[in-house]
Motif scaffolding. Structure first.
Motif, PDB file in Angstrom:
ATOM      1  N   THR A  72       0.824  -1.197   0.000  1.00 24.82           N
ATOM      2  CA  THR A  72       0.000   0.000   0.000  1.00 24.82           C
ATOM      3  C   THR A  72       0.865   1.256   0.000  1.00 24.82           C
ATOM      4  OG1 THR A  72      -0.113  -0.029   2.411  1.00 24.82           O
ATOM      5  CG2 THR A  72      -1.856  -1.182   1.207  1.00 24.82           C
ATOM      6  N   PHE A  73       0.261   2.355  -0.396  1.00 22.33           N
ATOM      7  CA  PHE A  73       0.970   3.627  -0.443  1.00 22.33           C
ATOM      8  C   PHE A  73       1.291   4.141   0.954  1.00 22.33           C
ATOM      9  CE2 PHE A  73       0.855   8.306  -0.511  1.00 22.33           C
ATOM     10  CZ  PHE A  73       1.887   8.543  -1.397  1.00 22.33           C
ATOM     11  N   GLU A  74       0.428   3.851   1.945  1.00 26.67           N
ATOM     12  CA  GLU A  74       0.654   4.338   3.300  1.00 26.67           C
ATOM     13  C   GLU A  74       1.908   3.729   3.916  1.00 26.67           C
ATOM     14  OE1 GLU A  74      -2.149   3.276   2.134  1.00 26.67           O
ATOM     15  OE2 GLU A  74      -3.494   5.020   2.208  1.00 26.67           O
ATOM     16  N   TYR A  75       2.236   2.507   3.529  1.00 26.88           N
ATOM     17  CA  TYR A  75       3.425   1.866   4.086  1.00 26.88           C
ATOM     18  C   TYR A  75       4.689   2.611   3.659  1.00 26.88           C
ATOM     19  CZ  TYR A  75       6.999  -1.691   4.880  1.00 26.88           C
ATOM     20  OH  TYR A  75       8.134  -2.361   5.281  1.00 26.88           O
ATOM     21  N   TYR A  76       4.799   2.964   2.396  1.00 30.62           N
ATOM     22  CA  TYR A  76       5.984   3.666   1.906  1.00 30.62           C
ATOM     23  C   TYR A  76       5.958   5.151   2.260  1.00 30.62           C
ATOM     24  CZ  TYR A  76       6.710  -0.646  -0.637  1.00 30.62           C
ATOM     25  OH  TYR A  76       6.894  -1.965  -0.952  1.00 30.62           O
ATOM     26  N   GLN A  77       4.776   5.676   2.547  1.00 30.10           N
ATOM     27  CA  GLN A  77       4.699   7.076   2.951  1.00 30.10           C
ATOM     28  C   GLN A  77       5.400   7.300   4.287  1.00 30.10           C
ATOM     29  OE1 GLN A  77       0.683   8.498   3.309  1.00 30.10           O
ATOM     30  NE2 GLN A  77       1.284  10.655   3.371  1.00 30.10           N
ATOM     31  N   THR A  78       5.325   6.334   5.191  1.00 31.88           N
ATOM     32  CA  THR A  78       6.009   6.471   6.475  1.00 31.88           C
ATOM     33  C   THR A  78       7.529   6.432   6.307  1.00 31.88           C
ATOM     34  OG1 THR A  78       5.858   4.065   6.805  1.00 31.88           O
ATOM     35  CG2 THR A  78       4.086   5.427   7.703  1.00 31.88           C
ATOM     36  N   LEU A  79       8.021   5.736   5.275  1.00 35.37           N
ATOM     37  CA  LEU A  79       9.460   5.659   5.054  1.00 35.37           C
ATOM     38  C   LEU A  79      10.036   6.946   4.479  1.00 35.37           C
ATOM     39  CD1 LEU A  79       9.681   2.047   3.591  1.00 35.37           C
ATOM     40  CD2 LEU A  79      10.188   2.775   5.917  1.00 35.37           C
ATOM     41  N   LEU A 114      13.697   5.908   3.605  1.00 38.26           N
ATOM     42  CA  LEU A 114      14.161   5.671   2.238  1.00 38.26           C
ATOM     43  C   LEU A 114      14.378   6.964   1.478  1.00 38.26           C
ATOM     44  CD1 LEU A 114      12.020   2.624   1.025  1.00 38.26           C
ATOM     45  CD2 LEU A 114      14.379   2.647   1.853  1.00 38.26           C
ATOM     46  N   TYR A 115      13.998   8.084   2.071  1.00 38.49           N
ATOM     47  CA  TYR A 115      14.165   9.368   1.386  1.00 38.49           C
ATOM     48  C   TYR A 115      15.637   9.662   1.147  1.00 38.49           C
ATOM     49  CZ  TYR A 115      13.883  14.385   0.503  1.00 38.49           C
ATOM     50  OH  TYR A 115      14.017  15.630  -0.050  1.00 38.49           O
ATOM     51  N   GLY A 116      16.438   9.570   2.201  1.00 41.64           N
ATOM     52  CA  GLY A 116      17.864   9.838   2.059  1.00 41.64           C
ATOM     53  C   GLY A 116      18.572   8.857   1.144  1.00 41.64           C
ATOM     54  N   PRO A 117      18.421   7.532   1.349  1.00 42.19           N
ATOM     55  CA  PRO A 117      19.083   6.589   0.440  1.00 42.19           C
ATOM     56  C   PRO A 117      18.673   6.732  -1.013  1.00 42.19           C
ATOM     57  CG  PRO A 117      18.430   5.478   2.448  1.00 42.19           C
ATOM     58  CD  PRO A 117      17.852   6.853   2.522  1.00 42.19           C
ATOM     59  N   PHE A 118      17.398   7.015  -1.282  1.00 41.55           N
ATOM     60  CA  PHE A 118      16.940   7.137  -2.669  1.00 41.55           C
ATOM     61  C   PHE A 118      17.617   8.309  -3.364  1.00 41.55           C
ATOM     62  CE2 PHE A 118      14.067   9.119  -5.742  1.00 41.55           C
ATOM     63  CZ  PHE A 118      13.880   8.069  -6.631  1.00 41.55           C
ATOM     64  N   PHE A 192      14.907  -5.200   7.295  1.00 40.41           N
ATOM     65  CA  PHE A 192      15.401  -4.985   5.938  1.00 40.41           C
ATOM     66  C   PHE A 192      15.545  -3.496   5.637  1.00 40.41           C
ATOM     67  CE2 PHE A 192      14.218  -4.375   1.391  1.00 40.41           C
ATOM     68  CZ  PHE A 192      15.404  -4.826   0.837  1.00 40.41           C
ATOM     69  N   MET A 193      14.592  -2.687   6.082  1.00 40.72           N
ATOM     70  CA  MET A 193      14.646  -1.252   5.827  1.00 40.72           C
ATOM     71  C   MET A 193      15.797  -0.591   6.579  1.00 40.72           C
ATOM     72  SD  MET A 193      12.585  -0.474   3.560  1.00 40.72           S
ATOM     73  CE  MET A 193      11.293  -1.315   2.661  1.00 40.72           C
ATOM     74  N   GLN A 194      16.139  -1.094   7.744  1.00 41.86           N
ATOM     75  CA  GLN A 194      17.291  -0.551   8.461  1.00 41.86           C
ATOM     76  C   GLN A 194      18.588  -0.818   7.707  1.00 41.86           C
ATOM     77  OE1 GLN A 194      16.810  -2.465  12.278  1.00 41.86           O
ATOM     78  NE2 GLN A 194      16.077  -0.573  13.220  1.00 41.86           N
ATOM     79  N   ILE A 195      18.722  -2.017   7.137  1.00 44.59           N
ATOM     80  CA  ILE A 195      19.938  -2.341   6.386  1.00 44.59           C
ATOM     81  C   ILE A 195      20.005  -1.511   5.109  1.00 44.59           C
ATOM     82  CG2 ILE A 195      21.197  -4.201   5.234  1.00 44.59           C
ATOM     83  CD1 ILE A 195      19.932  -6.148   7.184  1.00 44.59           C
ATOM     84  N   VAL A 196      18.878  -1.334   4.430  1.00 42.68           N
ATOM     85  CA  VAL A 196      18.850  -0.483   3.229  1.00 42.68           C
ATOM     86  C   VAL A 196      19.211   0.949   3.589  1.00 42.68           C
ATOM     87  CG1 VAL A 196      17.349   0.472   1.433  1.00 42.68           C
ATOM     88  CG2 VAL A 196      17.213  -1.946   2.002  1.00 42.68           C
TER      89      VAL A 196
END
Length: 301
Positions: A72-79, A114-118, A192-196
């Motif tokens: 869902t979009f809400e999941y990635y919105q928090t990242l 994910l904002y900074g890594p992207f 996984f998100m912490q490692i990314v």
């Protein structure tokens, strides 16, 4: 002389209710204990504050309990819900590592992003492509037959290499750590998100290094590679060593070695593929027409 004898006598007054009933037009003033009134006001205010805090706590707990599917979009919105101050601190923490300072524990344990890594990966991709084209122009500038044509394939190649490294390597590492954590419960676990997040921010040091690679000097380029590798590699080692140090020694050494080797291969591969200092040999360029002329004259004779 005046008579100084006074007759003092106590007199009982009516209670306040009876007095007000008999004198309805009279004005009454009630004097309360100031300490008591302040305590009452504080108690009332505290009650309201506790009620508000309880409401906020319930809202936070309800938000934490609410699970959102990853598609869902809400999941990635928090990242991507991160401010510039947090991104700046994480970039500084990845460029200037301190001993005994775990990047994941300090910066991304509670809220990985994910904002900074992207954007770090995207900036690094365009920095590699643009710097590589400028470097090729400076290396071959002045050659008689050289005509500058920008190579847009470098953008595609850099994007494939950077994003593959920033996603596939963390995925493999997360899978291995999850597998080992099931066998050894004392190991530190990372999501996984912490490692990314750690891998993405560790690439930020390569952006200024890649810009320095524009200068056609092999010594400067290799020095910048070594410095970038030492800084970013130390961030990765200090972050993932606590997660595997309780494992078997040979497994721990193998994982740390793999992390460092893959990091070195990325830096050396980008330098080799996108930045070349091999100039066109001017003697060969000038001798090619002469050789062709001599060959044609020999055939004519």
């Amino acid at each position: 002389m005046a008579n100084t004898d006074f007759h003092l006598q106590f007199q009982e007054f009516e209670d306040g209710q009876g007095f007000t009933e008999n004198n309805q037009g009279a004005t009454t003033v009630t004097i309360d204990d100031p300490i008591k009134s302040r305590k009452q006001r504080k108690a009332t205010g505290t009650a309201f504050e506790e009620e508000d805090s309880d409401d906020k706590t319930e809202q936070l707990l309800s938000g934490q309990k609410k699970s959102v599917p990853f598609w869902t979009f809400e999941y990635y919105q928090t990242l991507f819900d991160v401010d510039s101050h947090q991104v700046k601190n994480r970039i500084v923490g990845s460029i200037l590592p301190w001993p005994r300072k775990n990047f994941a524990e300090v910066y991304s344990r509670s809220k990985p992003d994910l904002y900074g890594p992207f954007w770090i990966c995207a900036t690094l991709i365009f920095a590699i492509a643009i710097s590589g084209n400028i470097s090729s122009f400076l290396v071959n500038y002045g050659q008689p037959k050289y005509k500058y044509v920008p190579d847009f394939r470098k953008v595609t190649m850099a994007a494939t290499a950077i994003y593959s490294y920033a996603w596939l390597v963390p995925l493999a590492l997360w899978g291995f750590l999850t597998w080992r954590n099931r066998k050894i419960t004392s190991l530190v676990s990372y999501s996984f998100m912490q490692i990314v997040c750690v891998y993405g921010y560790s690439l930020s040091i390569y952006i200024p290094a890649v810009i320095l690679w524009i200068i056609p000097s092999e010594g400067l380029r290799w020095c910048s590679i070594v410095v970038a590798l030492c800084l970013s590699g130390s961030v990765l080692v200090m972050t993932f060593w606590p997660a595997i140090r309780d494992d078997k020694p040979r497994i721990s050494i193998a994982i740390i070695s793999t992390i460092v080797i893959l990091h070195i291969l990325l830096a050396v591969g980008c330098k080799t593929c996108f930045f070349s200092t091999y100039e066109m040999d001017s003697s060969k360029v000038h001798n090619e027409p002469l050789t062709a002329t001599n060959t044609s004259s020999t055939k004519a004779n």
